[in-house]
Design an enzyme around this catalytic site. Structure first.
Site, PDB file in Angstrom:
ATOM      1  N   GLU A  75       1.085  -0.959  -0.015  1.00 17.83           N
ATOM      2  CA  GLU A  75      -0.033   0.229   0.271  1.00 17.83           C
ATOM      3  C   GLU A  75       0.891   1.268   0.095  1.00 17.83           C
ATOM      4  O   GLU A  75       1.932   0.998   0.301  1.00 17.83           O
ATOM      5  CB  GLU A  75      -1.052   0.211   1.180  1.00 17.83           C
ATOM      6  CG  GLU A  75      -0.095  -0.056   2.224  1.00 17.83           C
ATOM      7  CD  GLU A  75      -0.753   0.765   3.396  1.00 17.83           C
ATOM      8  OE1 GLU A  75      -1.874   2.131   3.390  1.00 17.83           O
ATOM      9  OE2 GLU A  75      -0.883   0.756   4.697  1.00 17.83           O
ATOM     10  N   LYS A  95      -2.735  -0.782  15.644  1.00 15.10           N
ATOM     11  CA  LYS A  95      -2.419   0.286  16.857  1.00 15.10           C
ATOM     12  C   LYS A  95      -2.861   0.848  18.114  1.00 15.10           C
ATOM     13  O   LYS A  95      -4.433   0.444  17.793  1.00 15.10           O
ATOM     14  CB  LYS A  95      -1.924   1.507  16.420  1.00 15.10           C
ATOM     15  CG  LYS A  95      -1.093   1.859  14.936  1.00 15.10           C
ATOM     16  CD  LYS A  95      -0.290   3.031  15.598  1.00 15.10           C
ATOM     17  CE  LYS A  95       0.983   3.292  14.185  1.00 15.10           C
ATOM     18  NZ  LYS A  95       0.887   3.491  13.187  1.00 15.10           N
TER      19      LYS A  95
HETATM   20  N1  PSU Z   1      -2.429   2.153  10.285  1.00 17.71           N
HETATM   21  C1  PSU Z   1      -1.252   2.764  10.682  1.00 17.71           C
HETATM   22  N2  PSU Z   1      -0.552   3.142   9.670  1.00 17.71           N
HETATM   23  C2  PSU Z   1      -0.681   3.219   8.761  1.00 17.71           C
HETATM   24  C3  PSU Z   1      -2.735   3.274   8.055  1.00 17.71           C
HETATM   25  C4  PSU Z   1      -3.113   2.314   9.183  1.00 17.71           C
HETATM   26  O1  PSU Z   1      -0.331   1.824  11.376  1.00 17.71           O
HETATM   27  O2  PSU Z   1      -0.205   4.469   7.711  1.00 17.71           O
HETATM   28  C5  PSU Z   1      -3.028   4.500   7.324  1.00 17.71           C
HETATM   29  C6  PSU Z   1      -3.538   2.597   6.369  1.00 17.71           C
HETATM   30  O3  PSU Z   1      -3.078   2.985   4.832  1.00 17.71           O
HETATM   31  C7  PSU Z   1      -5.090   2.290   6.384  1.00 17.71           C
HETATM   32  C8  PSU Z   1      -4.885   3.794   6.997  1.00 17.71           C
HETATM   33  O4  PSU Z   1      -5.487   1.831   5.616  1.00 17.71           O
HETATM   34  O5  PSU Z   1      -4.063   4.133   7.023  1.00 17.71           O
HETATM   35  C9  PSU Z   1      -6.593   3.887   7.545  1.00 17.71           C
HETATM   36  O6  PSU Z   1      -7.201   5.111   7.421  1.00 17.71           O
HETATM   37  P1  PSU Z   1      -9.044   5.804   8.151  1.00 17.71           P
HETATM   38  O7  PSU Z   1      -8.607   5.123   9.269  1.00 17.71           O
HETATM   39  O8  PSU Z   1      -8.691   6.434   7.520  1.00 17.71           O
HETATM   40  O9  PSU Z   1      -9.699   4.465   7.403  1.00 17.71           O
END
Ligand code: PSU
Ligand code: MN
Length: 298
Positions: free
Chosen positions: A23, A157
């Protein structure tokens, strides 16, 4: 849908060789410049060292790229007009010919369209704290419930509600396999405080589960969560302090929605004396390696 699949990835897919999707949100919004570019390169290298072909996925000028050149990776890492695109952002991003990094949800979608069955990331999105009032749940969860790819991560996390995230994964019927541990990992920490729904110890077990899933005609992803070794995790004391501080700061500054994760990450990165970037990097590389071994075993 027109995907621009790189020649190398296309050739590997046609030959039936192992390919691992990566990603790009972790690069554009998860790590600071210039380490983000180093990590993007390192992840590709890690996949290659295990004998698979990396396919980093991102959107450039409205075109979905599966497999980026060195220059294209640099654009995603360096430019300040790269938006974060989850599934619902894709139509506008493409229609307006924008540059965008793909989240776990949108990367899984494009991996599937390209015919790539294994994908590596750092952490998946999940249920945020306070979600029972603010409804903030990552679209990653629903995507995992409906897109059949193997996703290798380091858990979620602790800035999220880990228990609620595991409950949602259960609701969406996503098999959660923890690699080499009885405990579900918490990204920076080896143990999130929750038990592993299932434990696996070899890549063959992952492949067998993914194959069974397909034979049973189940449409979900197979989520593989790999914990860091104990001596590589973040100091739990430092972790707990940063978590408390960043949650308070986000509340005070009114940071919500898709901005919350990047805000919290930046807080950790700028206040842990380099530890959070180093650990994030390390776990992402380990996940890329494991994903490549799974892809090769497939
Ligand atoms: N968690 C992390 N680092 C990240 C992300 C999540 O520790 O960079 C990124 C990933 O690409 C994940 C996205 O798919 O954030 C999720 O964002 P949201 O909660 O806005 O859907
Ligand atoms: Mn959200």
């Amino acid at each position: 849908m027109s995907l621009r699949i790189s020649d190398e990835v296309d050739a590997a897919l046609h030959a039936g060789n192992a390919v691992v999707a990566l990603e790009s949100t972790i690069i554009a919004h998860g790590l600071p410049w210039p380490q983000n570019l180093e990590v993007a390169d390192e992840l590709e290298q890690a996949v290659r060292e295990q004998g698979a072909v990396p396919a980093t996925i991102a959107i450039l000028d409205g075109t979905v790229h599966v497999g980026l050149s060195v220059r294209e990776r640099e654009q995603i890492a360096a430019r300040d007009d790269v938006v974060k695109a989850s599934l619902r952002d894709l139509p506008m991003v493409v229609a307006k010919r924008m540059n965008a990094a793909t989240t776990v949800a949108s990367t899984a979608h494009f991996a599937r369209l390209a015919g790539i069955s294994v994908f590596a990331t750092g952490g998946i999105g999940g249920v945020h704290r306070g979600a029972s009032e603010n409804f903030d749940e990552s679209a990653d969860l629903q995507a995992l419930g409906s897109i059949p790819v193997v996703v290798v991560c380091a858990g979620v996390k602790s800035i999220l509600d880990v228990g609620a995230t595991l409950e949602r994964l259960e609701t969406y019927s996503v098999p959660v396999l923890v690699f080499g541990s009885d405990r579900f990992p918490g990204f920076y920490l080896r143990d999130s405080g929750f038990a592993a729904p299932w434990r696996v110890d070899t890549q063959q077990e992952v492949v067998a589960a993914a194959r069974a899933q397909a034979r049973l005609d189940l449409p979900q992803a197979t989520l593989v969560a790999q914990p860091l070794p104990a001596n590589e995790q973040m100091d739990p004391g430092v972790h707990d302090r940063l978590l408390k501080e960043s949650l308070a700061a986000a509340a005070e500054q009114g940071i919500t929605g898709k901005d919350l994760t990047p805000f919290m990450l930046e807080w950790f990165h700028s206040r842990s004396d380099g530890a959070s970037v180093r650990i994030n990097r390390r776990l992402a590389v380990r996940n890329a390696e494991l994903a490549a071994r799974i892809a090769a075993a497939m």
